[in-house]
Design a protein around this motif. Structure first.
Motif, PDB file in Angstrom:
ATOM      1  N   TRP A   5       7.123   8.785   3.848  1.00  0.00           N
ATOM      2  CA  TRP A   5       6.195   9.831   3.441  1.00  0.00           C
ATOM      3  C   TRP A   5       6.965  10.852   2.639  1.00  0.00           C
ATOM      4  N   SER A  38      -7.431   5.913   5.945  1.00  0.00           N
ATOM      5  CA  SER A  38      -7.950   5.944   4.568  1.00  0.00           C
ATOM      6  C   SER A  38      -9.452   6.197   4.552  1.00  0.00           C
ATOM      7  N   ASP A  81      -2.400   1.993   6.193  1.00  0.00           N
ATOM      8  CA  ASP A  81      -3.750   2.525   6.106  1.00  0.00           C
ATOM      9  C   ASP A  81      -3.824   3.998   6.497  1.00  0.00           C
ATOM     10  N   VAL A  83      -3.261   8.063   5.849  1.00  0.00           N
ATOM     11  CA  VAL A  83      -3.301   9.017   4.747  1.00  0.00           C
ATOM     12  C   VAL A  83      -3.065  10.403   5.349  1.00  0.00           C
ATOM     13  N   THR A 149      -4.446  14.254  -1.306  1.00  0.00           N
ATOM     14  CA  THR A 149      -4.082  13.283  -0.274  1.00  0.00           C
ATOM     15  C   THR A 149      -2.728  12.681  -0.623  1.00  0.00           C
ATOM     16  N   LYS A 151      -0.294   9.329   0.322  1.00  0.00           N
ATOM     17  CA  LYS A 151      -0.233   8.003   0.937  1.00  0.00           C
ATOM     18  C   LYS A 151       1.223   7.611   1.107  1.00  0.00           C
TER      19      LYS A 151
END
Length: 167
Positions: A5, A38, A81, A83, A149, A151
């Motif tokens: 991240w 997500s 998956d 976020v 956002t 990811k």
């Protein structure tokens, strides 16, 4: 596959205070993060945040000023998956909840129990959160402005092109 991240920018909106280890200051704006799936992220972007029914601090929107903390959620969900939603929050009046069983742990926003607070803050390393990272609970979702956002990025195995961990 492993993921990492990382933010792709470090600019703060005007008037927003960067992450620090100190308590959030009343009526300041902070960048915070919310980890989700997500699918849930799409719904939040379309309709905004809504309070959870319950949690460690009772009802509210659970956030952290720590990206590492937010990126761990939801627990037991595939990294690919997940976020993290980056937000700007006006914390309003803040109360520190620094131990389990605190008198206002789940009643910090209820006027029947005294002063009303807009945000409850769990300090880092106070023993309430296994990770030792701070956590915030915001009562009113209207105090939260979605910025973007984030990811997770797949980590390139050693021997690939570029710097370690990056494409």
């Amino acid at each position: 596959m492993q993921y990492e991240w990382a933010e792709d920018d470090f600019e703060l909106p005007y008037g927003v205070v960067p992450l620090g280890l100190s308590a959030p200051v009343d009526n300041r704006k902070y960048v915070m993060y919310h980890g989700t799936t997500s699918r849930n992220a799409q719904s939040i972007r379309a309709y905004g945040f809504s309070q959870s029914e319950d949690g460690m601090l009772g009802p509210g929107v659970y956030l952290s000023r720590d990206l590492q903390k937010a990126s761990a959620y939801p627990k037991r969900h595939p990294q690919s998956d997940k976020v993290v939603i980056k937000v700007q929050v006006n914390v309003g009046k803040v109360i520190a909840i620094g131990y389990q069983g605190h008198l206002r742990q789940k009643t910090w926003h209820d006027a029947r129990y005294g002063e009303v607070f807009d945000t409850a803050w769990v300090p880092p390393n106070c023993g309430m959160v296994k990770s030792g990272l701070e956590e915030d609970c915001v009562w009113d979702p209207d105090r939260i402005k979605i910025l973007k956002t984030i990811k997770p990025r797949p980590v390139q195995p050693y021997g690939g092109y570029g710097a370690w961990g990056y494409q």
